[in-house]
Design an enzyme around this catalytic site. Structure first.
Site, PDB file in Angstrom:
ATOM      1  N   THR A 178       0.818  -1.199   0.000  1.00 40.60           N
ATOM      2  CA  THR A 178       0.000   0.000   0.000  1.00 40.60           C
ATOM      3  C   THR A 178       0.859   1.260   0.000  1.00 40.60           C
ATOM      4  OG1 THR A 178      -1.728  -1.169   1.217  1.00 40.60           O
ATOM      5  CG2 THR A 178      -1.708   1.235   1.402  1.00 40.60           C
ATOM      6  N   ARG A 206     -12.600  -8.942  -1.663  1.00 41.17           N
ATOM      7  CA  ARG A 206     -11.850  -8.768  -0.407  1.00 41.17           C
ATOM      8  C   ARG A 206     -11.544  -7.293  -0.185  1.00 41.17           C
ATOM      9  NH1 ARG A 206      -6.455  -6.596   0.940  1.00 41.17           N
ATOM     10  NH2 ARG A 206      -5.871  -7.517   2.952  1.00 41.17           N
ATOM     11  N   VAL A 207     -11.800  -6.814   1.015  1.00 41.76           N
ATOM     12  CA  VAL A 207     -11.464  -5.450   1.406  1.00 41.76           C
ATOM     13  C   VAL A 207     -10.543  -5.532   2.611  1.00 41.76           C
ATOM     14  CG1 VAL A 207     -12.335  -3.245   2.269  1.00 41.76           C
ATOM     15  CG2 VAL A 207     -13.633  -4.512   0.543  1.00 41.76           C
ATOM     16  N   GLY A 208      -9.399  -4.869   2.517  1.00 42.25           N
ATOM     17  CA  GLY A 208      -8.448  -4.892   3.619  1.00 42.25           C
ATOM     18  C   GLY A 208      -8.598  -3.689   4.529  1.00 42.25           C
ATOM     19  N   ASP A 209      -7.488  -3.309   5.138  1.00 40.65           N
ATOM     20  CA  ASP A 209      -7.517  -2.226   6.120  1.00 40.65           C
ATOM     21  C   ASP A 209      -7.680  -0.843   5.510  1.00 40.65           C
ATOM     22  OD1 ASP A 209      -4.672  -2.790   5.222  1.00 40.65           O
ATOM     23  OD2 ASP A 209      -4.392  -0.861   6.218  1.00 40.65           O
ATOM     24  N   THR A 229       1.077   0.430   6.016  1.00 40.27           N
ATOM     25  CA  THR A 229       1.199  -0.503   4.893  1.00 40.27           C
ATOM     26  C   THR A 229       1.650  -1.840   5.451  1.00 40.27           C
ATOM     27  OG1 THR A 229       2.354  -1.010   2.821  1.00 40.27           O
ATOM     28  CG2 THR A 229       3.556   0.303   4.433  1.00 40.27           C
ATOM     29  N   GLY A 230       1.164  -2.919   4.870  1.00 40.15           N
ATOM     30  CA  GLY A 230       1.507  -4.237   5.383  1.00 40.15           C
ATOM     31  C   GLY A 230       0.343  -5.193   5.185  1.00 40.15           C
ATOM     32  N   HIS A 231       0.229  -6.191   6.050  1.00 40.96           N
ATOM     33  CA  HIS A 231      -0.821  -7.196   5.944  1.00 40.96           C
ATOM     34  C   HIS A 231      -2.117  -6.642   6.516  1.00 40.96           C
ATOM     35  CE1 HIS A 231      -2.919 -11.060   7.041  1.00 40.96           C
ATOM     36  NE2 HIS A 231      -2.642 -11.237   5.766  1.00 40.96           N
TER      37      HIS A 231
END
EC number: 3.4.19.5
Length: 262
Positions: A178, A206-209, A229-231
């Site tokens: 990100t 899928r929606v992430g953070d 940014t990351g998982h």
């Protein structure tokens, strides 16, 4: 990894800090990726020097990275399991705590600009998928061919990770994460912006953070701003951006910091 910008930097005005995403960068992509981050930072800073707002600066910086195929955002986004591009973005204004976001949006060149429109033109915090696309059309945001957002590099990574013997850890290597920016303008107002194409070969929808306020970004004039940014799933579990802001409020973070999370 996250970027944080603390209120105590007011003696350094204006300030913009940019990140191009966590993750392993292949050697052959390092130089151009670094150039891209520097260009984004310069663009954001130039906006601030001209009297632009912190929000103007972070959106300009992130837009530049969305237009750079070296980053996992906009035209460099990774592909979902069907080989399609679905993008998330968020902006937040530290003065009013207003925020806008889009998730799983398609065929939009600059999701971060659409997220700003959500903040400024609607009563909602987030629009998703087709609803976000309909809103974009109503705002006159041009729809772009999906092919224009798909790079040969993204296709290669997608095909490689469709194989039955693909390593789930290695499949996330070789991509940028990100992208984001935080800034404080000459009036002391703070803002953040974050944009992403998500995870390689993610499930459709899928929606992430990134699109979630307090996870994919947070800004508060009284404290500071964060863009992570990351998982995404790990970030969401602890609402990382808001958690970092809390620690900043307690004096536990540096004024400007880049921190890697294990």
């Amino acid at each position: 990894m996250f970027l944080s910008l603390m209120r105590g930097t007011l003696d350094m005005l204006p300030v913009v800090v940019v990140h191009g995403g966590a993750g392993h960068i292949p050697k052959e992509r390092v130089e151009l990726s670094t150039i891209g981050v520097k260009e984004a930072a310069r663009t954001g800073y130039a906006t601030l020097q001209k009297g632009g707002s912190a929000m103007d600066a972070v959106v300009e910086a992130v837009t530049l990275m969305e237009n750079n195929p070296r980053f996992n955002a906009g035209c460099g986004s990774v592909l979902n399991v069907k080989g399609e591009v679905e993008m998330d973005a968020i902006v937040m204004d530290g003065k009013s705590l207003a925020s806008g976001a889009v998730s799983a949006v398609r065929r939009v060149a600059n999701p971060v600009q659409l997220a700003r429109l959500v903040m400024e033109k609607t009563n909602h915090l987030c629009l998703t998928a087709e609803g976000a696309s309909k809103f974009a059309r109503s705002m006159g945001v041009p729809e772009v061919p999906e092919e224009s957002l798909i790079t040969d590099y993204a296709k290669m990574r997608w095909k490689k990770n469709l194989k039955p013997d693909a390593n789930p850890v290695e499949c996330q290597m070789g991509k940028m994460g990100t992208v984001g920016a935080v800034a404080v303008d000459i009036d002391g107002n703070i803002a953040c912006a974050t944009s992403t194409g998500g995870m390689i070969n993610k499930m459709e929808g899928r929606v992430g953070d990134t699109a979630c306020v307090g996870c994919g970004g947070y800004a508060d004039n009284k404290i500071g701003a964060v863009s992570p940014t990351g998982h995404g799933e790990a970030i969401m579990k602890v609402t990382l951006s808001r958690l970092v802001i809390f620690h900043m409020e307690q004096g536990m973070c540096y004024k400007i910091s880049t921190t890697y999370l294990a």
